[in-house]
Each structure stands twice: as C-alpha cells, then as structure tokens.
Enzyme design. Structure first.
Site, short mmCIF file in Angstrom:
data_model
loop_
_atom_site.label_atom_id
_atom_site.label_comp_id
_atom_site.label_asym_id
_atom_site.label_seq_id
_atom_site.Cartn_x
_atom_site.Cartn_y
_atom_site.Cartn_z
N ASP A 170 -0.51 -0.02 10.77
CA ASP A 170 -0.21 -1.28 11.44
C ASP A 170 1.20 -1.78 11.13
O ASP A 170 1.61 -2.81 11.69
CB ASP A 170 -1.24 -2.34 11.04
CG ASP A 170 -2.27 -2.57 12.14
OD1 ASP A 170 -2.29 -1.77 13.09
OD2 ASP A 170 -3.03 -3.54 12.05
N LYS A 209 -7.51 -5.92 10.89
CA LYS A 209 -8.09 -4.59 10.70
C LYS A 209 -9.11 -4.26 11.79
O LYS A 209 -9.23 -3.10 12.20
CB LYS A 209 -8.74 -4.49 9.32
CG LYS A 209 -9.31 -3.11 9.01
CD LYS A 209 -9.94 -3.07 7.62
CE LYS A 209 -10.61 -1.73 7.37
NZ LYS A 209 -11.26 -1.69 6.03
N GLU A 263 0.86 -1.19 0.00
CA GLU A 263 0.00 0.00 0.00
C GLU A 263 0.89 1.24 0.00
O GLU A 263 1.15 1.83 1.06
CB GLU A 263 -0.93 -0.01 1.23
CG GLU A 263 -1.84 -1.22 1.26
CD GLU A 263 -2.61 -1.36 2.56
OE1 GLU A 263 -3.71 -1.95 2.53
OE2 GLU A 263 -2.13 -0.87 3.61
N ASP A 265 -15.84 -6.35 8.57
CA ASP A 265 -16.87 -5.38 8.21
C ASP A 265 -18.26 -6.02 8.18
O ASP A 265 -19.22 -5.49 8.76
CB ASP A 265 -16.54 -4.71 6.88
CG ASP A 265 -16.12 -5.72 5.81
OD1 ASP A 265 -16.15 -6.94 6.09
OD2 ASP A 265 -15.76 -5.30 4.70
N ASP A 305 -10.60 2.84 3.46
CA ASP A 305 -9.32 2.19 3.22
C ASP A 305 -8.35 3.21 2.65
O ASP A 305 -8.76 4.26 2.12
CB ASP A 305 -9.49 1.03 2.24
CG ASP A 305 -10.19 -0.16 2.88
OD1 ASP A 305 -10.26 -0.22 4.13
OD2 ASP A 305 -10.70 -1.02 2.14
#
Length: 744
Positions: free
Chosen positions: A134, A268, A105, A454, A292
């Site tokens: 994280d 997450k 990412e 989620d 995100d």
C-alpha cells in the site's frame, strides 16, 4: 475405500475439567454476593457506593462472558500424513501478504515472510503468492525481486534437507534449528545458503539506505515520481512457474492498488479485497491464506494441517475458515509488556473453538474463497440472492471465475493459461473506482467500517451461519514479532479497541446477528468480550479512582475490617488471582509473567482502551475520522541493549499516557493525604476509610509502577514533561472536585 482413506484427517477432543469450572462458578457466586451486599446497604451510603455497584456489576457481567467462552474447550489434532497418503489431488492455494510502510515494516521482515510461504511443504504448482504494497514503494518491489532469486536456491535446499523453519533469518540465527546433518554435502550447501542470505540482506540494507533503491527504468519505470497517496495500479508478475513444476518457484505477484485522494481506500480491508479480485483473475484458487508481513510460516506443513480441516469436514458449514493463533518469537523474559498472550491463546482460544468457532484474527487464516465471496452454507447453487454482475463488478472475466469459485462442489480452480496475460484485467479490478455500485465491503469480501476489519469480516461470516476452526500445531503454524516498547504496545491496543467498538455499532453487530442472522447467542457473548474493550476502560478507571476518592472524602466503599462482609471482596481477590496464577503455571509461565500481564492489563485498559473508546465515540458522533496507525515491526531484539533495558517501559508525547499518569498521581496523592490524616487523627474526626481502601490504592500504584519509574526517568524511559503537567492538572481537578463535593 482403503483403510487409510477411511481414517479421519482430524480429531476433536473435549477438554472440560471439573475443578476449573467449580472455581469459576465460585468466583461468580462471590461476585453476586458482593452485588447483593451492595444493594442491601445502598440506601445507607452515598454516591460512591452507587459507583462501586455499577463497576462491580460490569465486572460480574464480563466474568459471565469469560466463563461462557471457557466452559467447553476443544482441542483439534490434525493428521497431514493421512492427507498425503490419500489418492487426492491437493487443491490450489493463493497466499496473501500485506504491507503498508517500508519504514515501520522493514522489507527484510516482509521478505522473510514471503520466502517462508514459498518454501512450505506443498506442491509449488498449487501455490501462488501475492504481496500487497500500500506504500507503492520501489524498495519493497526491489526486495521482492531479489528475494525471488534467493528463493530459487532456498526452496530446493529446504526440501532436500527438510529444514525445520523456512524463514531464513530465523533458521540461521537459531542454533537449535540446525538440522544436525553432519555430511560434508550438507555443510557445504549450508555455508552456500548462509552466504547467499547474507548477500541478500546486504543488498536490501544498501537499497534501504538510498533514496531510490535502483535506477527506475525497465520494470521499475512504473515507480517514477510515484506518490503513495495518488498513483495508478502497479502489478508486476515476478515469477510464474509456467512449466507447472511441483518443486519449482511458485508464482509471485506484486500489487500496489490504485489510490486517489477523492476515493476511500478502506485501509487493510480495501487491500485484501483487491488481493481477492486480482488473484481471482490470475489463479482463482478455491482457498486463500492471508498473513501480515511479519508473520512467517514457522511450520513447514502448516498448509497441510489446514487442509486436513478444510478437506476433512463432512459438511463445509463446519469450517468456513481455519484460524491459527498469533504467536511470537524471541519474547522477552517474563513478558514485561503483556503482549505474548500465551494464556489467552490456550484458554480463550480453545474455549472459542467449542462454540461457533474462533473470531477471524486478521493473519494466519485460511479462507474458502466462496465464503469470502459471500456464499451461505445453505446456498447450494453458490450464487445466492445476489446478481453476480452487480455484486462483484463489471469485469466479465472476473465474474466468470467468481461463478466457478462459488460452485459448492469446486475444489480445483479454473484459471488463465498464463498469469502474465491477465495483468490488464487485474489492473481493472484493482482500480479504486471498481467497487462503486457493488457489494464489495458490504456483503462480500473484507467488510468496511472498522479498523479491525478482520473481526467485522469474521462476524459477517458467522452471521451467515458458517462455523470456524481454531488450530494450534507443534511447532506453531505462524510466528510474528510483538511490540517491544510502551508506545507501540499501547498504540496497537488503541487501534484494536477503536475498531472493535466500531464493530459493536456496525449495521451487522452481534446483537442483530443473533436476532436476524445465524449467530448463536453464546457466540454473541464471545464477541462482546472483545468488542467491549473500549467501554471497559470507563469502569476500570472509576474503580481505580474509588479508593483515592474515599480517602479524599473520608468515606468508604468496602466493608469495614470488623464486618463479616469484608470476607467477600477478600475472597474474590484471593480466589481470582490464585486461579489466574495457576493458569500461568500450567502454561509454563512464571509468577512474574502473571504479574506483568496483570499490571499491563490494568495499564492498557485505563490508557489505550480509553483513548480508543473516545476515538470511536468521536467518529460515531462525526466529530473526527478514524486513522489507521501502523504498528512498527521489529525482526529481533536489539543487541545494543540488555534484556533488562528492553523490558523497561518507554514513553513518548502521545496522549495515551495521560490517563495512566493521572490515575497514578491521584492515588499517590491519596496515600499522602491518608498518611497525614492518620498521623494527625484527621483533625479529631473519625476516619471512615479503612485498610481496604488503603490496600486498593497501594495496589493501583503497584500496577502503575512502570509509570512511577517514568516520573523519575530520563529520555525515552521518562514521562515527557508535557504529559506530567497535563496529568498533574487533571489530578488536581479531581482532588478538588472530590473534596468540595463533600464539603471538606
């Protein structure tokens, strides 16, 4: 009350159309007719017909679930201008961005997302942005600090010229987004901002190429000798907006929660719960937004649109959260990987809105803080049956703000005078041992127990009786990047199918929610459509192998061509696919896009979903543990490759490609044997399989055409030899089992 204040902030419109409903019922009738035919003739046929009956029964059930979702579609239109005209103090909003790996990412993507959120059309003194890292990466922190400096220039520029898209990479790369302001002042300011953004990108790129982005002293001292798997809490207040300026830079807080090897960190979901607690002691806004790291705010008024629903409902029960669809930018032509989800978003999204509400999608979602804290609709006091101190942890200060957030009449937040003075308390609630003995991850916050935290969290919200809202705006509220190669697409789908099956077997499954909670029965069916992705793979593979098995064993699973009953499967095939094509045409998609989505649906079901299903089963049997696989994020398509090459399926050594390659080899072998049998008259025997089985086998090969090209391809476009060998061995075993079982 003035006339303006009397106007609603949003409107709901029912979109039920007769013709699509009639077609859906026709398909359902044909499915039941086929099942009836199977049952009437089952005793005259063998095991293959039984397998066909089971598969077709499953497909019929899935179609019933689909019809249930799509039966009462709802569209919602919001009026942010009416919200602004009201004499109303806008409520504060805490915005959460999560990232876990600076390699998969890239920070430049995260930076653009953060900048887009900081510059939305909403008072800066009502916003606060929290970034959860994280990976405890000094690179990510460095980039966030640099981005905050750029944002000080970018936000006034956006507000001054009403910039249509607030993510700078998107604004400067798309000529159609140029505001058209021909003044020399705008041209000068535009050039300055372009230079500043180019400079920001260069700094980030240079920092990314170094092992350490800068000297780890001063504010960076906390990152010295950092181990991403074991480190103390790191919280840095980058911006605070102490003056409370509505046009200034909103508060920006960097968080890397404490991690220790002997403490579960819950992926997450654990990061989101830390964000909820840290923001609870720093700003304590009654509403929260989570996105995100690759989903930037594409619509500058996205917060105002969401507030129209959160503030406009007569009863808060009707709007526990507002979910925006996951939509993507720079999608490849004709959607070769089937991950743009255009048709699904339009038809299934609106259908879900007509029930208890959409599922929580994990990004682009506006929450009520008190709902995340476990409040129930009928809980007027806000505390329910839980003891605040025991449920929320031992922080006295945090519990004070929890009680305030749970107050049903609260639309404003009581927060500390200075965010920076709350760091010590924030570090306490971000520690890895804080949740022990509490209800975090069980009854409150993001719920643990699945890699799709989620969906499990949204299910917990619906379980308590909350209804939710689905909102699409023009332009789209949020845009992100979809995987642009085979492995990333399948890895993402594998993770989803694993997590969704975990939800099905969780203590609070949809079945129990309907029996013992407040989950509506039709909403339970809606959840099953997604939670059953993993088991669907078994039936998809069995059905794809049936025509090949019939050719190997000289049997049939479809009526003969001269039988009137052959019209039933033909009608299902023609009507269903015509119906699907019409949906793609109505959403301005091409027929090729429909075909790509159809074949990818088959590929995903028989590869990624199967691996996800097996992974979940192994976890349930305690034979393995679930690993959260981060999907590689890409900001834009590579300019070094043509769009044709970017749309080609790519492969690697992942076992996810073995099932697809096997099913392709099985059907290719069947076509070869069938051709020889036809030419040789099957050794004098009557050929029982017919044109139906032949067409079905060809259809499977066409669906796996990208795998067929992979057998002949090279490099990343070719299937690795290890995968080919494993698949060939499995295909050989399958053929031998089929032929030996029937004595051939």
């Amino acid at each position: 009350m003035s006339k303006t204040e009397a106007l609603p902030l949003y409107e709901r419109k029912h979109l039920t159309k007769i013709i699509p409903r009639l077609i859906e019922l026709t398909i359902l009738f044909l499915c039941f007719s086929l099942l009836g035919y199977r049952l009437l003739h089952l005793k005259n046929h063998g095991f293959i017909w039984l397998v066909a009956l089971l598969c077709e029964s499953w497909f019929t059930f899935i179609w019933i679930v689909v019809v249930n979702i799509k039966w009462n579609p709802i569209a919602i239109k919001t009026y942010p201008e009416r919200l602004l005209q009201r004499n109303l103090e806008l409520p504060p909003l805490d915005m959460f961005v999560t990232t876990a790996d600076p390699v998969l990412e890239p920070p430049i993507i995260t930076v653009n997302t953060v900048i887009s959120l900081l510059s939305v059309d909403y008072p800066a003194n009502k916003l606060a942005c929290y970034l959860s890292d994280d990976a405890a990466s000094p690179l990510t922190y460095f980039c966030l600090v640099e981005a905050s400096e750029f944002a000080k220039l970018w936000i006034p520029f956006c507000k001054k010229y009403n910039v249509p898209v607030r993510a700078p990479f998107r604004y400067f790369s798309d000529q159609s987004l140029f505001t058209g302001n021909g003044s020399s002042e705008f041209q000068e300011d535009w050039n300055i901002m372009k230079e500043e953004y180019t400079r920001l990108c260069q700094k980030i790129e240079e920092a990314a190429q170094k092992s350490v982005p800068c000297e780890l002293t001063g504010d960076f001292a906390a990152f010295v000798d950092i181990d991403r798997r074991s480190h103390p809490t790191i919280i840095k207040v980058i911006s605070e907006n102490k003056e409370g300026l509505p046009d200034g830079l909103p508060p920006i807080v960097y968080i890397s929660r404490e991690k220790r090897p002997n403490h579960a960190h819950h992926f997450k979901a654990g990061a989101m719960n830390v964000l909820a607690r840290v923001s609870g002691v720093m700003t304590n806004a009654p509403f929260m937004l989570n996105v995100d790291c690759d989903m930037f705010a594409n619509n500058p008024q996205v917060v105002l649109h969401a507030m129209c629903l959160l503030l406009g409902v007569k009863d808060e029960t009707d709007c526990g959260f507002v979910q925006f669809p996951q939509q993507f930018y720079d999608g490849l032509k004709d959607d070769p990987f089937g991950n743009q989800m255009v048709v699904m978003i339009k038809y299934l999204g609106r259908g879900l809105a007509g029930h208890q509400g959409p599922l929580y999608g994990g990004t682009g979602c506006f929450h009520r803080r008190k709902v995340i804290y476990g409040s129930s609709p009928e809980d007027k006091s806000g505390h329910g049956k839980m003891n605040t101190g025991e449920a929320f942890g031992k922080s006295t200060k945090f519990n004070k703000f929890v009680a305030q957030a749970l107050s049903s009449s609260s639309r404003t937040a009581e927060c500390p005078e200075s965010i920076s003075k709350s760091i010590d308390e924030a570090c306490q609630v971000a520690s890895c041992g804080y949740e022990y003995g509490t209800a975090w991850g069980k009854e409150i916050g993001w719920i643990y127990g699945s890699t799709t935290e989620d969906v499990l969290t949204g299910l917990n919200i619906h379980w308590r009786g909350w209804r939710t809202m689905w909102l699409r705006t023009n332009p789209n509220g949020f845009l992100g990047s979809a995987p642009s190669c085979g492995p990333n697409t399948l890895i993402q789908q594998k993770r989803w199918s694993t997590g969704l099956l975990e939800v099905l077997f969780a203590p609070k499954s949809p079945f129990f929610g309907t029996l013992f909670g407040k989950l509506e029965f039709r909403q339970c069916l809606n959840y099953l459509f997604f939670l059953l992705w993993g088991p669907r793979s078994i039936f998809e593979i069995c059905y794809a192998a049936l025509p090949a098995c019939c050719i190997f064993t000289n049997t049939n699973f479809l009526p003969k061509v001269n039988e009137p009953a052959i019209l039933i499967p033909i009608s299902i095939f023609v009507v269903f696919n015509t119906y699907c094509v019409s949906e793609y045409i109505q959403t301005n998609q091409s027929i090729k896009s429909w075909w790509n989505n159809h074949r990818m649906a088959r590929i995903i079901a028989m590869t990624a979903w199967l691996c996800g299903f097996l992974s979940a089963i192994f976890k349930i049997l305690r034979l393995s543990v679930t690993v959260f696989e981060v999907t590689k994020k890409e900001q834009s398509s590579s300019t070094d490759e043509s769009e044709e090459k970017l749309g080609r399926f790519t492969f690697d050594n992942s076992p996810v490609f073995v099932p697809g390659t096997t099913i392709l080899m099985v059907n290719l072998t069947a076509l070869g044997i069938g051709f020889l049998d036809f030419m040789q008259g099957n050794g004098g025997k009557i050929i029982e399989w017919g044109i139906g089985e032949l067409v079905c086998s060809i259809w499977v090969v066409l669906c796996f055409w990208s795998f067929l090209k992979g057998l002949l391809g090279k490099g990343k476009y070719g299937i690795p030899s290890s995968t080919v060998c494993k698949s060939a061995a499995l295909a050989f075993v399958f053929v031998q089992i089929c032929r030996s079982s029937w004595g051939i």
